[in-house]
Design a protein around this motif. Structure first.
Motif, short mmCIF file in Angstrom:
data_model
loop_
_atom_site.label_atom_id
_atom_site.label_comp_id
_atom_site.label_asym_id
_atom_site.label_seq_id
_atom_site.Cartn_x
_atom_site.Cartn_y
_atom_site.Cartn_z
N ARG A 193 46.91 43.69 33.35
CA ARG A 193 46.29 43.88 32.05
C ARG A 193 44.88 44.41 32.28
NH1 ARG A 193 47.38 40.97 27.00
NH2 ARG A 193 49.09 39.99 28.10
N ASN A 194 44.52 45.37 31.48
CA ASN A 194 43.14 45.85 31.56
C ASN A 194 42.26 44.78 30.93
OD1 ASN A 194 40.65 46.99 30.97
ND2 ASN A 194 41.51 49.06 30.78
N PRO A 195 41.40 44.15 31.75
CA PRO A 195 40.63 43.02 31.22
C PRO A 195 39.65 43.44 30.12
CG PRO A 195 40.06 43.44 33.53
CD PRO A 195 41.08 44.45 33.14
N LYS A 196 39.31 44.69 30.09
CA LYS A 196 38.35 45.16 29.09
C LYS A 196 39.02 45.41 27.74
CE LYS A 196 34.40 47.49 30.73
NZ LYS A 196 34.04 48.62 31.56
N THR A 197 40.17 46.10 27.78
CA THR A 197 40.81 46.48 26.53
C THR A 197 41.97 45.55 26.15
OG1 THR A 197 42.39 47.91 27.66
CG2 THR A 197 40.32 48.92 27.02
N GLY A 198 42.41 44.72 27.11
CA GLY A 198 43.51 43.81 26.83
C GLY A 198 44.86 44.51 26.86
N GLU A 199 44.85 45.77 27.21
CA GLU A 199 46.05 46.61 27.24
C GLU A 199 46.96 46.23 28.41
OE1 GLU A 199 46.54 51.50 27.49
OE2 GLU A 199 44.62 50.49 27.83
N ASP A 200 48.25 46.18 28.19
CA ASP A 200 49.20 45.91 29.27
C ASP A 200 49.38 47.17 30.11
OD1 ASP A 200 50.00 43.26 29.02
OD2 ASP A 200 51.27 43.75 27.30
N ILE A 201 49.33 47.04 31.41
CA ILE A 201 49.54 48.19 32.27
C ILE A 201 50.45 47.82 33.43
CG2 ILE A 201 47.44 49.55 31.80
CD1 ILE A 201 46.12 48.08 34.12
N THR A 202 51.04 48.82 34.03
CA THR A 202 51.84 48.57 35.22
C THR A 202 50.99 48.93 36.42
OG1 THR A 202 53.79 49.20 34.00
CG2 THR A 202 54.00 49.13 36.37
N ILE A 203 50.88 48.01 37.36
CA ILE A 203 50.16 48.31 38.58
C ILE A 203 51.18 48.84 39.57
CG2 ILE A 203 48.77 47.32 40.46
CD1 ILE A 203 47.70 45.33 38.33
N GLU A 204 50.97 50.06 40.00
CA GLU A 204 51.93 50.73 40.88
C GLU A 204 52.02 50.04 42.24
OE1 GLU A 204 53.79 53.30 39.88
OE2 GLU A 204 52.84 53.09 37.92
N PRO A 205 53.17 50.19 42.91
CA PRO A 205 53.24 49.62 44.27
C PRO A 205 52.20 50.32 45.14
CG PRO A 205 55.13 51.04 43.82
CD PRO A 205 54.40 50.86 42.52
N ARG A 206 51.59 49.60 46.02
CA ARG A 206 50.58 50.24 46.87
C ARG A 206 50.53 49.57 48.22
NH1 ARG A 206 45.60 47.11 45.40
NH2 ARG A 206 46.60 45.31 44.49
N ARG A 207 49.78 50.20 49.08
CA ARG A 207 49.66 49.72 50.44
C ARG A 207 48.20 49.36 50.67
NH1 ARG A 207 51.52 53.68 55.30
NH2 ARG A 207 53.44 52.52 55.63
N VAL A 208 47.97 48.15 51.15
CA VAL A 208 46.58 47.70 51.33
C VAL A 208 46.34 47.16 52.74
CG1 VAL A 208 46.31 47.12 48.88
CG2 VAL A 208 47.09 45.37 50.48
N VAL A 209 45.07 47.11 53.10
CA VAL A 209 44.67 46.55 54.39
C VAL A 209 44.17 45.13 54.16
CG1 VAL A 209 43.12 46.75 56.37
CG2 VAL A 209 43.83 48.79 55.15
N THR A 210 44.63 44.19 54.95
CA THR A 210 44.07 42.85 54.88
C THR A 210 43.54 42.49 56.27
OG1 THR A 210 46.17 41.80 55.38
CG2 THR A 210 45.63 42.06 53.06
N PHE A 211 42.58 41.59 56.28
CA PHE A 211 42.00 41.16 57.55
C PHE A 211 42.26 39.68 57.72
CE2 PHE A 211 38.26 39.35 59.82
CZ PHE A 211 38.49 39.94 61.05
#
Lengths: 94, 94
Positions: B61-79
């Motif tokens: 959810r966009n915390p500013k507008t309250g709009e529902d959104i889909t967060i795309e699959p992604r690749r991230v780095v973790t430590f």
């Protein structure tokens, strides 16, 4: 990639240093980052990311095996936030 | 702490020019970036592991507008920091 593989690549990329010196370089980089963090200092490596120290409050934990309550003292833990360039490059290949 | 400060430590430790020291620090970070970009984990014993994680798509959810959104699959780095680094931070913090 392990540390010794990283050392090999660095040594190959810089003909003017020996493998032994490349090893010193990699160790010094790691040592500098951990030294700064242990002083509570933030480390910012542009394009790569930043390392910070986060404080954790003391809490009452539980031994999952015995159910016993245990006191977990306050502590500091390292945290890494990937920089914009690293984030984008890693995600671009997915 | 910044890359320039790390380069300065290398300069003082090894008989390289300031310019070469800065280039080598850059190589160390670049090679780590390239490995991560290729989907490879980077394991620096005594310091920590940089790992690639695949994130599934999720609803956000966009915390500013309250709009529902889909967060795309992604690749991230973790430590994940090593036990040694964690211990060093606890000692240094006192």
């Amino acid at each position: 990639m392990t540390k010794s593989e990283l050392v090999d690549i660095v040594a190959e990329a810089h003909g003017q240093i020996t493998r032994r010196e490349a090893e010193v370089v990699v160790n010094e980089v790691i040592h500098a980052i951990s030294g700064a963090l242990s002083e509570g200092e933030r480390v910012e490596l542009r394009g790569f990311g930043s390392f910070t120290v986060k404080k954790r409050d003391p809490r009452v934990g539980r031994n999952p095996k015995t159910g016993e309550s245990v006191h977990v003292p306050a502590k500091v833990v390292p945290h890494f936030k990937p920089g914009k360039e690293l984030r984008e490059r890693v995600d671009a290949t997915s | 702490m910044t890359k320039a400060e790390i380069a300065n430590i290398i300069y003082e430790r090894i008989g390289l020019s300031k310019k070469e020291s800065a280039q080598i620090v850059e190589t160390v970070l670049n090679e780590m970036k390239q490995a991560l970009e290729a989907g490879e984990d980077v394991k620096l014993s005594g310091f920590g592991h940089f790992m690639i994680r695949e994130k599934h798509a999720r609803r956000g959810r966009n915390p500013k507008t309250g709009e529902d959104i889909t967060i795309e699959p992604r690749r991230v780095v973790t430590f994940r920091s090593s036990q040694l680094l964690k211990e060093k931070l606890l000692e240094g913090g006192e």
